[in-house]
Structure formats: structure tokens, C-alpha cells
Motif scaffolding. Structure first.
Motif, PDB file in Angstrom:
ATOM      1  N   ALA A  76       0.912  -1.443  -0.116  1.00 41.87           N
ATOM      2  CA  ALA A  76       0.195   0.241  -0.116  1.00 41.87           C
ATOM      3  C   ALA A  76       0.940   1.425  -0.134  1.00 41.87           C
ATOM      4  CB  ALA A  76      -0.938  -0.017   1.224  1.00 41.87           C
ATOM      5  N   LEU A  85      -0.146   2.468   7.188  1.00 41.30           N
ATOM      6  CA  LEU A  85      -0.164   1.421   5.711  1.00 41.30           C
ATOM      7  C   LEU A  85       0.884   0.641   6.031  1.00 41.30           C
ATOM      8  CD1 LEU A  85      -0.530   4.313   2.867  1.00 41.30           C
ATOM      9  CD2 LEU A  85      -2.195   2.869   4.039  1.00 41.30           C
ATOM     10  N   ILE A 111       1.898   2.601  -3.441  1.00 46.20           N
ATOM     11  CA  ILE A 111       0.969   3.634  -4.190  1.00 46.20           C
ATOM     12  C   ILE A 111       0.661   4.856  -3.872  1.00 46.20           C
ATOM     13  CG2 ILE A 111      -0.263   1.486  -5.561  1.00 46.20           C
ATOM     14  CD1 ILE A 111      -2.608   2.134  -3.842  1.00 46.20           C
ATOM     15  N   VAL A 112       0.920   4.901  -2.575  1.00 51.47           N
ATOM     16  CA  VAL A 112       0.818   6.398  -2.026  1.00 51.47           C
ATOM     17  C   VAL A 112       2.184   7.164  -2.260  1.00 51.47           C
ATOM     18  CG1 VAL A 112       0.755   7.678   0.175  1.00 51.47           C
ATOM     19  CG2 VAL A 112      -0.720   5.647  -0.030  1.00 51.47           C
ATOM     20  N   ALA A 163       2.053   8.557  -5.768  1.00 53.60           N
ATOM     21  CA  ALA A 163       1.173   9.619  -5.619  1.00 53.60           C
ATOM     22  C   ALA A 163       1.695  10.904  -5.174  1.00 53.60           C
ATOM     23  CB  ALA A 163      -0.232   9.352  -5.034  1.00 53.60           C
ATOM     24  N   GLN A 164       2.413  11.047  -4.154  1.00 54.30           N
ATOM     25  CA  GLN A 164       2.721  11.983  -3.294  1.00 54.30           C
ATOM     26  C   GLN A 164       4.211  12.373  -3.736  1.00 54.30           C
ATOM     27  OE1 GLN A 164       2.238  11.129   0.898  1.00 54.30           O
ATOM     28  NE2 GLN A 164       4.353  10.280   0.939  1.00 54.30           N
TER      29      GLN A 164
END
Lengths: 290, 290, 290, 290
Positions: free
Chosen positions: C237, C255, C240-241, C244-245
Motif C-alpha cells: 500500500a 499503511l 501507491i501512496v 502519488a505524493q
């Protein structure tokens, strides 16, 4: 006639129980063919009169039995051949080539190995109804296709409901053109186990199957044709004792609710459920006419 | 409001998404109690007007959320307490003490671990309908008893049918007084996973659940009251990315159909399904009045 | 380099994480071929020096990656082709055609769907060691044959033991010539999921796999060659964060222990485990030389 | 003596097969107690001489049999009592209260319902070895605690290896102080099924269990004490025929490899595996001395 006290789900066995299996039973037509090369025996039993039905203890209709000793062995190519043969006979029963909506019900208890044949078969089917309804037939890449749906209703100890109540409700809601039920059967003799497949257009009768369904699943009760595909995976414990002691004595009551099954039943069910699901997947494809 | 683009099945989370969660939303009554000793927080959200329903994105009705951080740990005694608390609230929703026929449906896919909550819960229920119908109430050893039936309908990819079609058919055939559906939910935040239980008398809405049910299961669609019990076991992958990047950017399309779940989800589902089935089994017993 | 904080089990992804994936990394040889007709991309990464191993975060050895977007779709014929291609590369790694005893270990947790790839693959293997030892090679109907054994050791939360302890014990007792381990992997990107197969002769490293194995399974630790076959079925997890950031911010601690996986992971695992077991069954047959 | 041709895994049944079960067998001490209130019968068979072992067809050692007809019924409170009684006798066999490392092996085939008792029991155990080794005893919240590990080795048709090879390898790698094996047994009479639990300190003998283990798991073969816990879940098909026809006739060969089991074996195995795992979990707690 005494022997009939012990239950068999197979029309060929009911037939044999008459003394001298060559005797003709009124209203029952038996036809046998043998494919020597592949060692597959086909027996077609037609019960054409009420009297025949009474004597056989089975309703009027067609019973096709495919016996193949090799089916118990894990030969993948051989099983594919059986699937092919089976799919042809299924097509005959399903009828002419036109698009339909077909519901397949996998009866039996998925938690009891010899009774898990139906649930396992359905889990390997190509389910298409929702795809065709959502995206149209194009999604299947063919001009004509059947809409296939599937259900594993569970058994009464798990649901508190008759299998027939569940199936009837689903049939009324989703209006399929045809119901096909897959079920593990009880044979009279251990010799039939896992090497016999029975197809019939008479549906399911009360008291049949490993779990002894109590209500019927038939065209009469459901309003649509019902084809039943069954494979014997158990013998009632009482049956093997009965054979051993002859007909005159009492059967021990503690054998009620007991069944006999082979130790490698897990492999058999795995193999057989593939054979059946492949046969169904093939039969459900509509062949383009040239 | 932007945040609402990401789906949550929890009324408490829908409530929080309003800026400053203390703001009152018209037509929505929120009441919170905290049991310090057992560390259980109860939130009662009542949506009492159409406007409240619109703003919350949830239908009018009662939503009870029980949050207990300890629920994620494998403490058997603690889980029994949760089951007791839950059973009391269930009794409130089920209504006064009288005999009924109750169908429990375990929604979701038993082959996808975080979606197997419903199927596993139903498999541990005390199913009684068939026994009471066959042998009478005496078989249960009590003067008053509910008739419990259970169904695990499967998901559309397995059946080709909407869950709602299957349930509706069974409800029409077996005429229960009440339907209870158990479902794994999608939360907005990973912090809620496996420590939150939501009870509601509004049934199931389209687009809810891990598998995104497409049709509703409500009193309106089925003609009988529907209680839904849900536990969030996944978060949509898009949600955690959304949180990380803030609201202004585009969500990557390859995250569609992806969910986030904990690695020990097997233990959580095992534990939670026991907690739920025990709560239901307790709630289904009718207490004799003295 | 920062990106390497996020774990990937795939050598191709480790390679890509270097800025400008065309840059050469010292001690790492990359070779790519593309089969346009079947849309299969083969990437061969050889790590030939300690420095290359350090930079890649993977031990020296051969990594073969087979990428086929079609693999995610349920096309049986296409999967059979993948099995064929895979079996050829397996034969290369297994080495010249002579009889051996091969132990196949299906790592992972059979109760967590995306981690069940190994257990499910082993359950479809043709296991022959006990037959050949009991009845001789004749039982297999060929002049030369491998003795295949299989084990599903479970994960540490279920056994209390390291997978490596269990495997090492079994290897010492049964003395196979070769160990093949099948494992579900964590990828860096959701785009790789269920369409990538990695073969390597380096075995399993600590911290790899969905369940993060803590000890190694390598020729060094076991004394026999170890081939690892892995398919990415999850993404952490955090990954993917992170994407994104961007790299500068803190990853949220809640996470940890969370993974991302597709909703239809049950169908993917079913399909992939068949593809792998078929590839192994083909590769294990010794072809007669003409 | 003729009757001994049919296999039983139960010492009490071996004892009964002597004409007039009151006759003393040299070297065999039998002691029986009956708890009337709870309807639990305890039979302690001690085989104290080689002659006794020969006549009984079982090795020297202690066999404790707990018979409780109520065990077949799904009464949760009653099963908890059985678990309590069983845990006390287990503690006696395990020996004095000190910390140990205990490996529990769940023998049998998880895919064949009556043979799944061992696998299912192990799946409900509190596994602690890895936690204690990683975090110290404090993690268990007690001063003294046992390190519990568990393994489900599978059966030879699945692994190609003897169960004894797998267990021996794991014992040598992880060095437990004690091995406990759980196994489904074959009884001589259907009356024993699912209502009898046998504890013994003699381990497992060749030819015992539903799957007929071929090698022994004993202190002699493994170097550590071995306690076996067994519950009869099947009867060999030959046994019930033998009883029906008397001893003089031939047993039909097609009954080889066939067993008899009740139709509700799924519920029995579920219930019994909980009873056993609870008994083990209780027995593994070390009681603080006051």
C-alpha cells in the motif's frame, strides 16, 4: 424385488435388479452400445409407460448411462475424450441449436468430499449471463451464444431450506429456458463408483442424491425442462451389508445415514468435476451452421 | 464535498466528511456514547429527512456503529463481550420478542479473503427452520423460537445473476418475516478496518460492499424489513492515494478495481465471523418473560 | 535511489528504478526480446558482479521475466501457450536432461487469496516420488522420469516456524537434487500484477514474497540448487501512496502491513496456478532423445 | 482372534475382540471409570509386557479412551466440558509443569472430510513459538509459557513423501521437546464414530489412521516423546461386511480402499476439531503455582 429396498439413483442398476437382466420389463426400452476402442459403454434406458415407471421406481423419460472404467484414472487426455462424448449427448438432450438462457445448479454439500461434485463443477463453468446482459453478445465473440448462470444452493442442514425452494425462487426471478442440475449419486454397487455418468431429462426425484433431496426438481414442479447429470460417488452402507448377508436378515439400524466411499475420493471428485464442467462448457457453445 | 467521490459504506465516515465534523447536517441526528471500561464507542446516526439523505449519500434510517479497537486482537473473551453488546442492539432492531422466520444472507465472495465475511458468518449460524418445520418447536427445547434459515448466494462473477435476484427469489418462495444481510464493507480509512461494525435498518444500497452490489436489498424492493450488518475489511486503493495527494489531482485509472487490505486479513475474518455469528445466535434466542 | 525504499520482488522493476532505465548499471546485463505475435516480452537480467548485486539490491544470478498482458484474461488456449514457453525456460534452468529428484515448495498462506498462488500450484502438480519409489519407473510408462515431491509449508503465523526451517528439514530428510519454490510476490506497480512471471536461479531472499519471508532459501543455505518462480499478486500500500505524493513526504505508518490487490484476485490466482502447474508438469517430463 | 484381521486403531476395541471381554490378557491392565452425571466413560488400557503388546497388536504403553455419546451432538457447553476433561488427561501425559517447546502435527488429508480432523485442529491452535522467540515471554503475559508450533504435513498422495520423513526433518531442525500428533482413526464399529477420543503415549504405528500411515512416529524413531490423539471417524468397509456375514467367508476385494462414514461428517469434524483444539490450548497454559 426385495433388493429394491436398497436405494440406487441409477436407472441401469434399477434395471439390473430384475432377475435375469435380459428379461424385458414392460414399458422399458433398453439399448446398449459399446465403443471398444475407448472402452466406453452407453446404455439408453427409456421408460415409456406408467407401468414401466412403477416397476423401475423411476419416472418416465430418458436415461443415458455412460460407463468408462478409465474414468477413475487421472489420464487428462482420456478425460477430455469423455467430456467430448458427454457434450454430444448433452446437446441432444438440450435440443436444437438456438440461443437460450440456461441455469446450472450444483447440488450437494461442498464440505463433504463425495457430495461436493455439483458445487465443484459449477465453480469451473464459464458463466456468461451477466456479461451478455451488460455488454451484449459481442462480448463473447460469436454470433450466437447461450446465457449461462450457475448456483450452488447448499444443503438443508446449512440453509434450513429445501433445495427445491431455493432453485424454484431463482428460476422464477431469472426465467431461464432450461435447468441443468449436477448431483453426486448413490449407487447400489461400489463397482459403479466414479466411472459412471448418468444423464436424464426427468430431473431430480425426492430421495435421490447423496444428501437425499426431499423434493423434486422437475419440469412439472418448475415449469421448464430439467436435465439431471449425476455421478455415483457413494454406496449406502446398508447396501454392501445387504449384499454380504443376503436378503433374509435384518439390516442393522446403526448403518442408517452411513455411506461407503473410496479413500481417494478427493482426487476422483477433482477429476470428475473437471470432466463435467468441460463437457458443459463445450455443449454450451453454439456451433455456427455452414 | 469533493471527498465524497471516494466511496465509503460507513455512515460515520460519510458524516465526518463534512468540514468540521461538529457542524450539524440538516436532517441528520448523531448521538455518541463511549464505554470507557471496554473501550467501545457507539455512534447512532439517524437520517430523518430526504435532505439529510441526499447530503449524506445514504437513505433515511438508523445507522448504529460500534467501534472497538480491541476487536482486531485475538482475545476470545473480549470478542464474546462484543458479541453480547452487538446482540442487544440487534434485538432492538429486530423488534419485540415474538416468534419469526428470519433469513440470513451472507453476501460476498468466499474465495476472496476480505470479502468472505458474510459466507463465513452464515456457516457458523445455528440453522433451525428445517428442524422446527419437521419436528415442531419441541425440538429446540424452548416454548418460543425463531425459524432461522441461511443462504450464501455467491457473487455475480460466479453466478451470472444479481445477488438481489437470488435473494428476492428465495424470499418469495420461503416468505421470511425479516432478512438480515451480512456483508464486508469498504471504508474510507484504513484505521476503521476490522474494528468497526455497522448495523442499519436500511438494507443494502446499489454500489455498496467489497464487491459493489449493483441492486438494492431493501424493504422497498423485497417487501420485508432488511437489517444489514457490515464490517469494513477493505479500503478502495483510490482512497489512500486521494488522501496522500490531496483533492486537486487526477486519480490514476489503473487503481480502479483495486483494494487495500491488511496482510493478516485471514485471521481477522475468522475472528470477526465468529463474533458476528455468536451475536446473531444469541439475538435469535427468545428470552422467556418471567 | 530514494525509490528503492519501497520493496519490489521483481528484478525488472529494480532495474527500472535507476534514472533513465537505459543507463547501464555496472555488473548488470539486460537483454530483452519481444514475441510480437503472442505479445510476450522476455527480459533476462544477469547480475554478474557483487557491485551489480549491491546496486540492484538482489543477489548475483539470472532473472528471467516473462510479461504477457493477455495472461490476466481467462483464455485457456493462451495460457497453455504461456505454460509451454515457461516450461522451456524452466528446462534451461533445471539443466540437462537427466533423472532427478525435485522438491517443489508452494510458499505462502492458502487462506489469503493473493498469497495462495504457491499452495494452489503445488496442489495441481503430478506428484510421482512415492509411486516411483514403490513401483519403479515402469509405473510412469517412460524410460526416464523425475521423482517429484511437493510441500505446502504454511506461513509463520500458522506454524510458529520459519518456512526455511521446515524446508531445510525436509530437504535433509528426503535429499532432493533440486528445490523449486513457487511464491506470490510484491511488485512496485499495479501494472505488473498477474501478467508477469519471474524465474530465477538465486532462490528466495529474506524479506521477499507477500508474507515477507525472513530467512533465505538458497543453494548456500540448503546445499542444493534453488529455482524460484514468482508472480506479483500484490503491491505494498505504501508504494501507491509514495507514487502519488512524490518522494519528499513521510509515508503514513498505518499503511504498514497493508497491501493492494485486484478485486478479481480469486480468478487470477486460479488461472495463474493452473498455468504454473502445467508449465512444471511439462518441464518435469524427460524427453526421449532420438 | 480371526476378527483381528480387520483393522482397528482403538486399543479398547482390540481389547474387546478377545472372547468374553472380561478375560484377562496377560500383560494388559484395563481400568474403567464412569462419570454418570456427564455420561463420560474413561478406559485406561496399559500394555506392560511384550506378550501383551503381541496379543493386542499394539505397542507397550498407555492408552486412554474417553467415550461420550453426547459428543456427537452440537451442544457447545458440553463440548467445553469434554475439552476440560481432555486437557486434564493431556497434562498428565505431557508431564510436570515446566516450560517446553511442543510441536503439534495435524495428520491426514484436508480434502477428504473424515480425514481432515488433524489439519482442522491445528488451524485453531494458539501458535506461539515465533512470538516468544521474537518478543520474549512477556508477549504472552505470563511468567511461564510453552512454545507451540504446528504443522499440517499433508498425505503421501499430495506430497510424494512419507509423513514421517516430513515430521522427522522438522523435528530435527526445530528441536521441540515433545511431539503431539492429531489423527483421524479407523474404528471397528460404527458405534464408536465421533464419540470416542483416544490418547496414547505410544505415538503412531505403521498402518494406522484413515490414510494408513506407512511409517511410525514414535519416541524410538524421533528421539522425543510422542503423544497421539485420535478420534475414529471412519470404519473400513470390509469391517461392516465382515460383521454381517460372520468370519468364515471371503471378503469381497472391491471393498479394499473403501471406508464407511456418516453423512453429517462435516458437522462432526467441525465440532470435534474445536473440542480438540480447545483441549490443547487449555493444556498448553502453564498454571502458576500458589
Amino acid at each position: 424385488m426385495e433388493r429394491m429396498r436398497i436405494r440406487t439413483d441409477l436407472a441401469v442398476e434399477a434395471r439390473e435388479s430384475f432377475e435375469g437382466s435380459d428379461t424385458e420389463v414392460h414399458g422399458v426400452i433398453v439399448e446398449e452400445t459399446y465403443d471398444e476402442q475407448r472402452d466406453i459403454r452407453l446404455t439408453r434406458v427409456q421408460i415409456v409407460s406408467e407401468r414401466g415407471a412403477r416397476e423401475m421406481g423411476k419416472p418416465m423419460g430418458n436415461y443415458l448411462t455412460l460407463e468408462a472404467p478409465g474414468m477413475a484414472a487421472p489420464d487428462e487426455d482420456y478425460h477430455r475424450e469423455i467430456s467430448e462424448v458427454l457434450s454430444q449427448h448433452l446437446r441432444e438432450l438440450i435440443g436444437e441449436e438456438k440461443e437460450r438462457s440456461i441455469l446450472v445448479a450444483g447440488l450437494g454439500n461442498r464440505d463433504v468430499t463425495p457430495d461436493a461434485l455439483g458445487p465443484k463443477t459449477v465453480s469451473n463453468l464459464l458463466i456468461t449471463r451477466h456479461l451478455i446482459r451488460e455488454y451484449g453478445k459481442e462480448v463473447m465473440g460469436t454470433k450466437q451464444c447461450n446465457q449461462i448462470s450457475g448456483i450452488v444452493p447448499g444443503v438443508m442442514a446449512q440453509t434450513g431450506m429445501e433445495t427445491s425452494e431455493i432453485i424454484k425462487g431463482i428460476v422464477e426471478q431469472t426465467s431461464p429456458d432450461l435447468l441443468i442440475v449436477i448431483d453426486a449419486l448413490a449407487a447400489r454397487s461400489t463397482k459403479r463408483l466414479s466411472r459412471t455418468i448418468q444423464l436424464t431429462d426427468t430431473g431430480i426425484q425426492p430421495g435421490s442424491g447423496v444428501g437425499n433431496h426431499r423434493n423434486s426438481l422437475t419440469e412439472e414442479s418448475l415449469g421448464i425442462p430439467v436435465i439431471a447429470i449425476g455421478v455415483p460417488t457413494v454406496v449406502e452402507a446398508a447396501a454392501i451389508v445387504y449384499d454380504a448377508q443376503g436378503s433374509s436378515e435384518q439390516l442393522p439400524p446403526h448403518l442408517n445415514g452411513m455411506f461407503v466411499t473410496p479413500k481417494n475420493i478427493d482426487e476422483m471428485i477433482k477429476q470428475l468435476s473437471f470432466t463435467l464442467s468441460e463437457a458443459l462448457n463445450i455443449a454450451f457453445q453454439i456451433r455456427e451452421k455452414s
